[in-house]
Design an enzyme around this catalytic site. Structure first.
Site, PDB file in Angstrom:
ATOM      1  N   SER A 231     -17.142   0.962  -7.458  1.00 51.84           N
ATOM      2  CA  SER A 231     -17.428   2.094  -7.945  1.00 51.84           C
ATOM      3  C   SER A 231     -18.476   2.394  -8.920  1.00 51.84           C
ATOM      4  CB  SER A 231     -16.178   3.269  -8.307  1.00 51.84           C
ATOM      5  OG  SER A 231     -15.702   2.493  -9.513  1.00 51.84           O
TER       6      SER A 231
ATOM      7  N   VAL B  75     -11.666  -1.012  -1.714  1.00 52.99           N
ATOM      8  CA  VAL B  75     -12.554   0.071  -1.621  1.00 52.99           C
ATOM      9  C   VAL B  75     -12.623   0.755  -2.826  1.00 52.99           C
ATOM     10  CG1 VAL B  75     -11.666   0.602   0.750  1.00 52.99           C
ATOM     11  CG2 VAL B  75     -10.373   1.394  -1.016  1.00 52.99           C
TER      12      VAL B  75
ATOM     13  N   LYS C 234      -5.008  -4.472   6.449  1.00 53.29           N
ATOM     14  CA  LYS C 234      -6.635  -4.526   6.538  1.00 53.29           C
ATOM     15  C   LYS C 234      -7.312  -5.018   7.641  1.00 53.29           C
ATOM     16  CE  LYS C 234      -6.424  -4.821   1.429  1.00 53.29           C
ATOM     17  NZ  LYS C 234      -6.714  -6.075   0.414  1.00 53.29           N
TER      18      LYS C 234
ATOM     19  N   HIS D 253      -4.026  11.176 -11.823  1.00 51.89           N
ATOM     20  CA  HIS D 253      -2.804  10.040 -11.610  1.00 51.89           C
ATOM     21  C   HIS D 253      -1.892   9.861 -12.742  1.00 51.89           C
ATOM     22  CE1 HIS D 253      -4.454   7.837  -7.724  1.00 51.89           C
ATOM     23  NE2 HIS D 253      -5.152   8.944  -7.982  1.00 51.89           N
TER      24      HIS D 253
ATOM     25  N   ASP E  15      -4.572   7.384  -2.145  1.00 53.66           N
ATOM     26  CA  ASP E  15      -4.477   7.853  -3.634  1.00 53.66           C
ATOM     27  C   ASP E  15      -5.363   6.869  -4.589  1.00 53.66           C
ATOM     28  OD1 ASP E  15      -2.593   5.725  -2.437  1.00 53.66           O
ATOM     29  OD2 ASP E  15      -2.159   5.403  -4.716  1.00 53.66           O
ATOM     30  N   CYS E  16      -6.598   6.537  -4.084  1.00 54.06           N
ATOM     31  CA  CYS E  16      -7.453   5.780  -5.171  1.00 54.06           C
ATOM     32  C   CYS E  16      -8.221   6.479  -5.800  1.00 54.06           C
ATOM     33  CB  CYS E  16      -8.274   4.684  -3.929  1.00 54.06           C
ATOM     34  SG  CYS E  16      -9.431   3.679  -5.026  1.00 54.06           S
TER      35      CYS E  16
ATOM     36  N   TRP F  71       1.890   4.286  -7.296  1.00 52.91           N
ATOM     37  CA  TRP F  71       2.154   3.710  -8.644  1.00 52.91           C
ATOM     38  C   TRP F  71       3.362   2.923  -8.684  1.00 52.91           C
ATOM     39  CZ3 TRP F  71      -1.730   2.444 -11.796  1.00 52.91           C
ATOM     40  CH2 TRP F  71      -2.941   3.072 -11.710  1.00 52.91           C
TER      41      TRP F  71
END
Length: 284
Positions: free
Chosen positions: A146, A133, A120, A232, A92-93, A279
């Site tokens: 990003s 990530v 991780k 989101h 969900d990123c 969340w």
């Protein structure tokens, strides 16, 4: 670690006639044309088509006109968040989705590696000691963040162009922080809801005058950044606050529908359950 190789169907730039033979439709499976696709076209041509020699030559040239850039690119390796509800699915990123959207819209083949951020792995921390990530491998180097990734992709693969003009790049940029402030709020009267409504209203007005996307008629990098965040926002505020975007913000709602319904977005969207769980830790 799970690995999924993706080759967008749009990676081939064939004529509309030949594309029907060489590629599956946008709504179907996503794969680049193969040699068997070419032979399928040739076989059907021999069995049923009656074309002049010049038209046959043009058709043959069209078949091999697959974008040389896309054809020459090995799948780009990208590390993204894995789902907490299904380890074989995308997590969900919104920042991971932003990069995946860029790859999809640029028609670049890629291979995702799903990372369990709750535990991780050592190999991942060796690649990115920060443990965040997305991370993508370009020219044998791993690149994180990003913002940096999407800018690098734009520079390295400029066609189709996705850059948003500087004067428009910040449109809607305060929505995400306003959303988080409202989600974390314990006091209904602390002004965080109104702050979010102000940002959403301002954006809706902008789209009304300048849309359907931030840069006009074509989607751009700013939309690929904002779209996942609005996704989101809609899910988490609906679940935790029983809150929905007012109907009066009709142009915002139309914008969201336009972005969310794109093939690239549907293909890279996390499950609703993952968004809610993701969340939950911020909700008081």
């Amino acid at each position: 670690m799970s690995s999924i190789k993706i080759t967008p169907a749009a990676a081939c730039t064939l004529s509309s006639t030949v594309k029907a033979f060489a590629c599956s439709s946008r709504g179907g499976s996503h794969r680049a044309p193969t040699n068997s696709s070419f032979f399928f076209f040739t076989r059907n041509y021999r069995n049923g088509f009656t074309q002049s020699r010049s038209r046959r030559r043009a058709a043959a040239l069209t078949v091999v006109s697959m974008s040389s850039a896309a054809a020459a690119i090995n799948p780009l390796e990208i590390l993204v968040k894995g789902s907490v509800t299904n380890p074989t699915k995308l997590g969900d990123c919104p920042f991971c989705q932003r990069v995946l959207l860029t790859l999809e819209e640029k028609q670049l083949p890629y291979e995702t590696k799903l990372v369990d951020l709750t535990n991780k792995p050592e190999w991942f921390l060796k690649i990115n000691p920060d443990g965040k990530v997305p991370v993508i491998k370009l020219d044998e180097k791993w690149i994180a963040d990003s913002d940096v990734i999407t800018q690098t992709l734009e520079e390295k693969y400029p066609d189709p162009p996705l850059a948003t003009p500087p004067e428009k790049a910040s449109v809607g940029s305060k929505i995400f922080s306003s959303f988080i402030g409202f989600l974390k709020s314990k006091d209904p009267g602390d002004g965080t809801e109104q702050a979010l409504l102000n940002e959403l209203s301002s954006f809706s007005d902008y789209i009304k005058e300048n849309g359907p996307f931030i840069n006009g008629k074509d989607i751009s990098a700013a939309d690929l950044s904002l779209g996942p965040k609005l996704f989101h926002l809609e899910i988490s505020l609906g679940h935790y606050k029983n809150w929905i975007i007012p109907d009066s913000l009709s142009h915002l709602k139309f914008y969201m529908k336009s972005v969310f319904s794109r093939d690239s977005f549907v293909k890279t969207t996390a499950a609703r359950e993952d968004v809610i769980l993701g969340w939950g830790k911020l909700v008081p």
